[in-house]
Design a protein around this motif. Structure first.
Motif, short mmCIF file in Angstrom:
data_model
loop_
_atom_site.label_atom_id
_atom_site.label_comp_id
_atom_site.label_asym_id
_atom_site.label_seq_id
_atom_site.Cartn_x
_atom_site.Cartn_y
_atom_site.Cartn_z
N GLU A 82 -33.19 2.78 -17.81
CA GLU A 82 -32.07 1.95 -17.30
C GLU A 82 -32.54 0.95 -16.77
O GLU A 82 -32.89 0.43 -15.64
CB GLU A 82 -31.01 2.43 -16.64
N PRO A 83 -33.05 -0.40 -17.79
CA PRO A 83 -33.52 -1.69 -17.48
C PRO A 83 -32.88 -2.43 -16.44
O PRO A 83 -33.59 -2.88 -15.34
CB PRO A 83 -33.65 -2.52 -18.63
N MET A 84 -31.54 -2.42 -16.28
CA MET A 84 -30.79 -3.07 -15.31
C MET A 84 -30.15 -2.10 -14.39
O MET A 84 -28.97 -2.30 -13.65
CB MET A 84 -29.63 -3.82 -15.89
N GLY A 85 -30.77 -0.75 -14.17
CA GLY A 85 -30.18 0.35 -13.58
C GLY A 85 -29.84 0.01 -11.99
O GLY A 85 -28.87 0.24 -11.32
N LEU A 86 -30.93 -0.66 -11.44
CA LEU A 86 -30.79 -1.03 -9.92
C LEU A 86 -29.72 -1.81 -9.70
O LEU A 86 -29.08 -1.94 -8.70
CB LEU A 86 -32.32 -1.75 -9.52
N LEU A 87 -29.25 -2.64 -10.71
CA LEU A 87 -28.24 -3.80 -10.31
C LEU A 87 -26.69 -2.94 -10.69
O LEU A 87 -25.91 -3.06 -9.87
CB LEU A 87 -28.03 -4.83 -11.32
N ARG A 88 -26.81 -2.22 -11.76
CA ARG A 88 -25.37 -1.59 -12.02
C ARG A 88 -25.00 -0.49 -10.90
O ARG A 88 -24.01 -0.12 -10.65
CB ARG A 88 -25.28 -1.19 -13.22
N SER A 89 -26.17 0.09 -10.19
CA SER A 89 -25.85 1.32 -9.11
C SER A 89 -25.94 0.65 -7.89
O SER A 89 -25.77 1.38 -6.73
CB SER A 89 -27.05 2.32 -9.36
#
Length: 415
Positions: free
Chosen positions: A78-85
């Motif tokens: 998830e390239p943007m996983g740290l943001l959405r989580s």
């Protein structure tokens, strides 16, 4: 070791809120295990954080576009996983980022297994690009905020009907070449409204039409939740509304009698809060508390969109636990077809929840509901919800552009 490790945010550490970034780490040991962390504070001072465990490749590098998280706030690529989580330590917290002039700042960091920080970088995610302008509007019954793209125009005009004032979506749309007036459905506590006046929103439509930067005659309306039935009503009763984006709303006028030209035009569709479903987290599922608009006694609340000449984009999340958006959408599509209408498009997101927003913000599964004033479950499987937001953001811009006549060439977003 710390001086050798590099954390890069590509292509730039500063970007628009709705743009993805590539997170890369270099200088680690071959196959080294590290924890990637993100941290941000919202406009109310609430701290949100996320973390994920990664293993470096043989060259000591990690690329979130390529490499899977092994554990933590999410797993997999998830390239943007740290943001959405990103989430708060306490339950039912919505990440408030509603002011366009302040950036959404996220601190990324890399930690070795013992917890020591190896590298840090800050991502500044802005809502207004270079040259865009923001103007507060207080005129007649209008209480809103106007966003104007850079350049002379002419630009297509859009009214963003937010349930409560938020500048996030309208400011981002201005970067894409739209003149956008953000208008809240509720400028005061919802309980203080005995009736809603469609005339007040008609003033906003006329205000947009008269702006020198606006091209074409028609105005678009983008809406979600309670704003959805107001948008439908504008399309059905008010001249000048040419395109409506309806996101997870109702097909009927919800909660408050709607008046136009001093006469009631729609009765209110009410709730039965005894049909709420409590959960262990003390948040309620209120989807089943709304009365059925198709029952005979409630049909006076249905918005007569079959009389509208506007184009509609209906967007529904199947895991919307606020209300039956998919059911309302299906009913409207069937009704328009029955009347021989083809002025609509629809899209359904099977695992998304109620709060579909511009992409790359933190997912909110539950929060305090501003109308009923207690925590509710919004729904949505986080990864699928985030994917839906990316898809919808592009689709709604294409829809508005295609149905709002304007002589200007497409304005590119600028930093």
């Amino acid at each position: 070791m710390a001086s050798q490790v590099r954390l890069r945010l590509l292509p730039h550490a500063r970007c628009l809120f709705d743009e993805p970034i590539q997170v890369k780490v270099a200088g680690l040991r071959s196959k080294q295990m590290v924890t990637m962390k993100a941290r941000s504070t919202d406009e109310r001072g609430v701290v949100f954080s996320s973390s994920a465990t990664y293993r470096a490749d043989g060259s000591g590098e990690i690329d979130l576009d390529r490499d899977p998280s092994l554990s933590g706030s999410y797993a997999g690529v998830e390239p943007m996983g740290l943001l959405r989580s990103l989430k708060a330590d306490t339950l039912h917290q919505y990440f408030f980022k509603n002011k366009a002039l302040d950036p959404f700042t996220v601190k990324f960091s890399v930690h070795e297994e013992e917890g020591r920080v190896l590298a840090e970088a800050t991502n500044e995610r802005i809502l207004m690009g270079n040259g865009a302008s923001r103007v507060s509007v207080k005129e007649g019954n209008i209480r809103g905020v106007l966003f104007i793209p850079p350049g002379e125009g002419p630009f297509p005009a859009v009214m963003d009907l937010c349930t409560f004032m938020s500048e996030k979506r309208p400011s981002l749309l201005a970067n894409k070449g739209f003149v956008v007036l953000a208008v809240p459905v509720f400028s005061d506590k919802p309980g203080n409204f005995e009736k809603m006046h469609l005339d007040h929103f008609e003033e906003a439509v006329q205000f947009l039409q008269q702006l020198p930067q606006v091209g074409g005659k028609g105005v678009g309306v983008i809406s979600r939740s309670k704003g959805g039935d107001i948008a439908l009503s504008l399309a059905a009763f008010v001249p000048g509304v040419k395109a409506v984006v309806w996101i997870n709303g109702c097909s009927a006028n919800v909660g408050i009698p709607l008046y136009y030209k001093k006469q009631q035009i729609l009765s209110p569709l009410m709730f039965n809060l005894n049909k709420m479903i409590p959960t262990e987290s003390d948040a309620n599922i209120i989807k089943y508390a709304v009365h059925n608009p198709l029952e005979e006694e409630n049909k006076g609340s249905l918005v007569p969109i079959e009389h509208s000449m506007a184009h509609f984009l209906f967007v529904a999340s199947e895991d919307d636990l606020n209300w039956d958006s998919k059911g309302y959408m299906d009913e409207m599509v069937e009704r328009l077809k029955r009347h021989g209408k083809k002025n609509f498009d629809s899209v359904c997101y099977p695992a998304a929840g109620h709060l579909l927003e511009p992409p790359y913000g933190p997912h909110c599964p539950s929060a305090l509901h501003g109308v009923v004033n207690f925590p509710v479950i919004w729904g949505g499987e986080p990864k699928a919800h985030a994917k839906a937001e990316v898809h919808l953001w592009k689709k709604l811009q294409e829809f508005l552009r295609s149905h709002l006549s304007c002589d200007a060439t497409e304005t590119k977003s600028k930093m």
